[in-house]
Every structure is written in C-alpha cells, then in structure tokens.
Scaffold this active site. Structure first.
Site, PDB file in Angstrom:
ATOM      1  N   GLN A   1     -18.758  -6.533 -93.577  1.00 24.36           N
ATOM      2  CA  GLN A   1     -17.328  -6.830 -93.453  1.00 24.36           C
ATOM      3  C   GLN A   1     -17.025  -8.142 -92.740  1.00 24.36           C
ATOM      4  O   GLN A   1     -16.138  -8.890 -93.169  1.00 24.36           O
ATOM      5  CB  GLN A   1     -16.619  -5.668 -92.743  1.00 24.36           C
TER       6      GLN A   1
ATOM      7  N   THR B   1     -12.402   1.648 -76.797  1.00 22.90           N
ATOM      8  CA  THR B   1     -12.610   0.878 -78.024  1.00 22.90           C
ATOM      9  C   THR B   1     -11.330   0.755 -78.846  1.00 22.90           C
ATOM     10  O   THR B   1     -11.384   0.462 -80.033  1.00 22.90           O
ATOM     11  CB  THR B   1     -13.728   1.507 -78.877  1.00 22.90           C
TER      12      THR B   1
ATOM     13  N   ASP C   1     -18.051   5.039 -73.090  1.00 20.18           N
ATOM     14  CA  ASP C   1     -16.897   5.044 -73.989  1.00 20.18           C
ATOM     15  C   ASP C   1     -15.728   5.769 -73.320  1.00 20.18           C
ATOM     16  O   ASP C   1     -15.913   6.744 -72.576  1.00 20.18           O
ATOM     17  CB  ASP C   1     -17.282   5.767 -75.283  1.00 20.18           C
TER      18      ASP C   1
ATOM     19  N   SER D   1     -11.701  -3.099 -87.487  1.00 14.30           N
ATOM     20  CA  SER D   1     -11.261  -3.801 -88.697  1.00 14.30           C
ATOM     21  C   SER D   1     -10.063  -4.691 -88.416  1.00 14.30           C
ATOM     22  O   SER D   1      -9.987  -5.831 -88.891  1.00 14.30           O
ATOM     23  CB  SER D   1     -10.925  -2.792 -89.792  1.00 14.30           C
TER      24      SER D   1
ATOM     25  N   HIS E   1     -17.037   3.308 -82.779  1.00 16.51           N
ATOM     26  CA  HIS E   1     -17.252   3.181 -81.342  1.00 16.51           C
ATOM     27  C   HIS E   1     -18.601   2.550 -81.045  1.00 16.51           C
ATOM     28  O   HIS E   1     -18.733   1.767 -80.102  1.00 16.51           O
ATOM     29  CB  HIS E   1     -17.174   4.570 -80.684  1.00 16.51           C
TER      30      HIS E   1
ATOM     31  N   TRP F   1      -9.386  -0.186 -85.109  1.00 18.14           N
ATOM     32  CA  TRP F   1      -9.317  -1.356 -84.243  1.00 18.14           C
ATOM     33  C   TRP F   1     -10.381  -2.396 -84.562  1.00 18.14           C
ATOM     34  O   TRP F   1     -10.117  -3.599 -84.522  1.00 18.14           O
ATOM     35  CB  TRP F   1      -9.378  -0.967 -82.765  1.00 18.14           C
TER      36      TRP F   1
ATOM     37  N   GLU G   1     -11.253  -7.714 -86.501  1.00 20.01           N
ATOM     38  CA  GLU G   1     -12.047  -8.591 -87.372  1.00 20.01           C
ATOM     39  C   GLU G   1     -11.143  -9.352 -88.334  1.00 20.01           C
ATOM     40  O   GLU G   1     -11.383 -10.527 -88.630  1.00 20.01           O
ATOM     41  CB  GLU G   1     -13.099  -7.765 -88.120  1.00 20.01           C
TER      42      GLU G   1
ATOM     43  N   ALA H   1     -19.902  -2.796 -97.233  1.00 21.36           N
ATOM     44  CA  ALA H   1     -19.948  -4.256 -97.286  1.00 21.36           C
ATOM     45  C   ALA H   1     -20.221  -4.839 -95.905  1.00 21.36           C
ATOM     46  O   ALA H   1     -19.889  -4.230 -94.889  1.00 21.36           O
ATOM     47  CB  ALA H   1     -18.622  -4.808 -97.820  1.00 21.36           C
TER      48      ALA H   1
ATOM     49  N   HIS I   1      -7.394   0.382 -93.192  1.00 24.08           N
ATOM     50  CA  HIS I   1      -6.926   1.612 -92.551  1.00 24.08           C
ATOM     51  C   HIS I   1      -6.432   1.350 -91.136  1.00 24.08           C
ATOM     52  O   HIS I   1      -5.957   2.261 -90.465  1.00 24.08           O
ATOM     53  CB  HIS I   1      -8.060   2.631 -92.519  1.00 24.08           C
TER      54      HIS I   1
END
Length: 490
Positions: free
Chosen positions: A365, A146, A124, A385, A22, A383, A388, A363, A380
């Site tokens: 990412q 998010t 949020d 990931s 978040h 959102w 991206e 990493a 996994h």
C-alpha cells in the site's frame, strides 16, 4: 556481539494488540528504536508471531537488526479461532486478558533472571494490562495509541457520553445531530461520526471495555501517537491535560525512511519490513506503470473490514460505471461468510474490470499510494491507511465501518478537507459520482489540501521536523530510564 555490550544497550519491550493495523506501526517503531541503538523485544501473540515471520526474510532482517528479537505469548484463544471480523472482540474478554497477563509476567520474570530487565515497556493502548504488569516490576510504561489524537480524545469522553445517556444512541435519534459534550469537537462530530459501537445496546460491554482501557492509559508514564503536530495540534494540546509527556512521531512509515536516510545512508533497507501479516501481490506495480499520472483510484478496505455480497457488487458497479482506472484489493475473506470473495459477479463487471481495473488480494500500500499514477484512494478510514494517504498527498473517499474509522472519515472531510465522507451509504450511483468528483477535479480544494498536508507530513519527519525531533526526545528519555534503573541497582 559481545554480551556485555549487548546488555548495556537499553532494552525495550514492545507489545502490540493482536491485529495487523496495530502491529504494523509498532513494528516500524521497533525497527526505528533498533536503528537508534536500543535492544528490542517485540512480543506478538503466538498466532500473529508466526504470520509475521512468514512474511520476513529473517536472516536478512537479523543482519540489519541484530538487537531485535521476535517473541510471543499465547492470546488465550483456541488454535482454530478465526481471530477476524467480530470474533476478534474475544481478545478483549477476561479469559484472553488473564492468559496474556500471566505470560507477560512470566516473560519479564525471565528477563530479570537473565539480568536484562526492560528499561521500559511500550504497550498498545488497548493492551493496558501491561501497564499494571509494568508497575508490579517497577518498569516505566509508555502507552502507544494506534489511533489519531482526535479519536483518542473522543474515546476519553465515552464515560461522559454514557453518563449523559447519549450512548448507546437512543432509538430514532437524528444521526446528523451534533455531539456537543466533547470539548474541542463540539462543531465537528455528529451522532453518525461516533465509533460504530456507540449505536447499539448490544455493544455496551465493548464501550465499557474502552472506558476502562482509556482510564488505565492515563496511568502510563507517557503517550505515544502515530500522528504529527501540524495535523492535529489542537487535540494533541487537549491530551496534554491528561498526559505529562506525549511523543507525536508520525507518520511512522515516513519517519522510518527519513531516519534511516539521515543516520544510515549506506543502508539499502530490506525487501519486506512492512509488518504485513499477509503476502503482497507486487504485480499491481507493473500495472500502475502503464497508467497516466493521477489516473488510478486505489481501493482497499483494510485487513479486518468485511462486506456483504450486495455491498461488494454496489462498489463494483460504481467503480466500473465511473469509467476510471481502479486498483482494488479484494481479500479472499472480504465477504462475510465466504472464503473466495469476488468470484460470482456479473459478466459486465468482469468485462469492465478487464478494461480498466486490476484486482489483487493484497497490495504494497505505501508504494501504491506513492506511485505517480495514483490520483485517489477509496478507504475504510483505518488510521494507518488514513495517515498513509495523507503522507502521500492523495485525496480520499472514506467509507468507514468500525472502530475509529467514523471519526477519522469526519476529520478527513471536515477538518483536514483532504477527502469525501461516504459513511452509511453504499449505492452504486453515489459511488460512481463520488469517484468522478474526486478523480476529475484536478485543482479543487480537496486535492490542493491533500497535497499541502502531504508536504507538511514530509517536513515533520525530516531532520529538524517536529516528528523527527520528538522521536529523538523519545530515544533520549528511554536512555535516561535505563540509566536511572542502572543507578538504582548499583
């Protein structure tokens, strides 16, 4: 900077939920707004405030963002509370909420005393007590969910799902039965694609919490989403029946780069402004340089998900047996109940990893996914990931466990067709086969669709694109809020 000039800039208070997934997009949003000439107060929990500052070159950051302030409030938990895994749910409980509400009140009272009352609060979507606080101080509020637009729309139907007795899922129910009461998703979601909390009676309080939070969200002046119109137009349209204003400004990490390039061409950016709460291992970037194009599978299960030891080994066997190169993020706390994940593994797995793998604790990412050597992403389905991966045009293998991840993985496989959904399975044979299917099919529908969505994502954040224009509208509206407050006080 002159105090008068500083105070004349619209002041925005940003309040993320106390978790990295978040904090990251809301931190990028704060930097974007600061680039646009607004004054930002970024309010973390005290715990995450310290973790974030440890990862930032503060002097360099403040040189580029002189109007960006890092502030904190207590989260109501004990200092030694782990704040990870299932225990992070304690942040949703009334004691923690009461403490955060009290200290947010005190913070805003202090701003008013210094004549720096925020023009608006961006909170949020699971920190909705801030909407009540904003109303008390007559400050407009914007809720930043998010999650994806699709998942946000699904959460607005939790109340209907419980009223019809569909949640929690009855014992023995067919997990592949469709969920037909969510308008617009009737032919998409199955029981197994609902958020994991919907499966268990013991999670009923969590479901109630999200019903309450989602209801309060609708009281905000506007909804802000980290998505782009070309990806989720039908569900964004559905949400307009609830919110008068919606700003879709994603992918925020891509918009950040594009906006700086368009408006501050002289800026070289900063070495680390990602919003990560942990140290990144950059050695993997050198490893990637030695690999052929699209030959590496990047594997990461995010910052919160925990695996069991047997699950870790199933993934490890599947990856090694696939005979593909892989870059794997194994956090030290990835295994539930253990502090040093990935140490007790069979010799053949260590040998296979030496030949084809690279393992890091964390990493960079965004850079990894953008690297030419990366041809797939096992994720996994959080959102950040997911988005991206979409922005990089990289096809995915989805293995969701919690929160919004079940919905996201279904969207990836069956709406956007940019990946494979492996939910509720953890078998080395299946993992090996899915890795081979993803990495060996260079021109199949999934890879073509992933590349097309990546192109659309990039176009949305370029000058004149949908997300770029929506961000400009957000800035314009915040300035109008500030102007209206100035007129009221004069």
């Amino acid at each position: 900077m002159d105090q008068t000039a500083s105070s004349a800039k619209p002041h925005v208070l940003i309040l993320p939920f106390c978790a990295q997934g978040h904090i990251k997009p809301m931190f990028k949003l704060g930097q974007l707004l600061c680039h646009a000439g607004l004054r930002i107060s970024f309010v973390n929990s005290e715990h995450n405030h310290q973790n974030l500052l440890r990862q930032i070159d503060l002097l360099a950051f403040q040189a580029q963002y002189p109007e960006f302030s890092f502030l904190s409030i207590p989260d109501g938990l004990a200092v030694d509370h782990p704040r990870s895994g299932l225990t992070s749910g304690d942040l949703f409980l009334p004691p923690a909420r009461s403490v955060m509400t009290q200290h947010l009140n005190e913070l805003i009272t202090g701003f008013i005393g210094r004549n720096t009352k925020p023009a608006c609060i961006i909170a949020d979507g699971v920190m909705c007590f801030a909407i009540h606080v904003a109303r008390e101080f007559e400050i407009p509020s914007i809720t930043f969910r998010t999650y994806s637009a699709t998942c946000t729309w699904a959460y607005f139907h939790f109340k209907t799902l419980t009223q019809e007795g569909l949640v929690p899922l009855p014992e023995g129910v067919d997990m592949d039965n469709p969920v037909t009461c969510i308008q617009g998703l009737e032919n998409l979601l199955r029981n197994r694609d609902l958020p994991i909390m919907c499966r268990y009676k013991v999670a009923a309080r969590a479901v109630e919490f999200f019903i309450e939070e989602t209801s309060i969200m609708a009281q905000a002046s506007a909804l802000l989403l980290n998505t782009f119109d070309e990806l989720e137009a039908p569900l964004i349209s559905k949400l307009r029946s609830i919110f008068n204003k919606i700003y879709t400004i994603g992918p925020i990490h891509s918009l950040y780069k594009s906006y700086i390039k368009s408006n501050l061409p002289q800026s070289n950016g900063l070495s680390n402004t990602s919003g990560s709460l942990v140290q990144e291992e950059r050695s993997c970037m050198t490893w990637l340089e030695s690999k052929p194009p699209k030959s590496v599978l990047y594997v990461s299960f995010g910052s919160v998900v925990e695996l069991k030891q047997n699950q870790l080994l199933e993934f490890w066997h599947g990856l090694v047996n696939s005979e593909k190169f892989f870059l794997w993020v194994i956090r030290s706390d990835l295994i539930s109940g253990e502090k040093d994940a990935g140490q007790n593994v069979p010799a053949e797995l260590k040998e296979g990893t030496m030949d084809r793998g690279c393992i890091v604790s964390w990493a960079p990412q965004e850079e990894v996914l953008a690297h030419p050597a990366v041809g797939g992403f096992m994720t996994h389905s959080g959102w950040n990931s997911t988005l991206e991966g979409i922005a990089a045009g990289v096809p995915m293998i989805c293995w969701p466990l919690i929160s919004d991840q079940q919905v996201n993985s279904r969207c990836v496989s069956d709406i956007w067709k940019t990946g494979l959904d492996m939910k509720d399975k953890c078998d080395k044979v299946i993992i090996e086969q899915m890795v081979r299917d993803l990495m060996e099919n260079k021109k199949d529908e999934i890879r073509i669709s992933a590349e097309e969505k990546g192109r659309l994502a990039q176009e949305s954040v370029e000058k004149g694109g949908s997300s770029y224009n929506n961000f400009e509208k957000l800035i314009e509206d915040i300035r109008s809020m500030a102007l209206a407050r100035a007129h009221e006080s004069s």
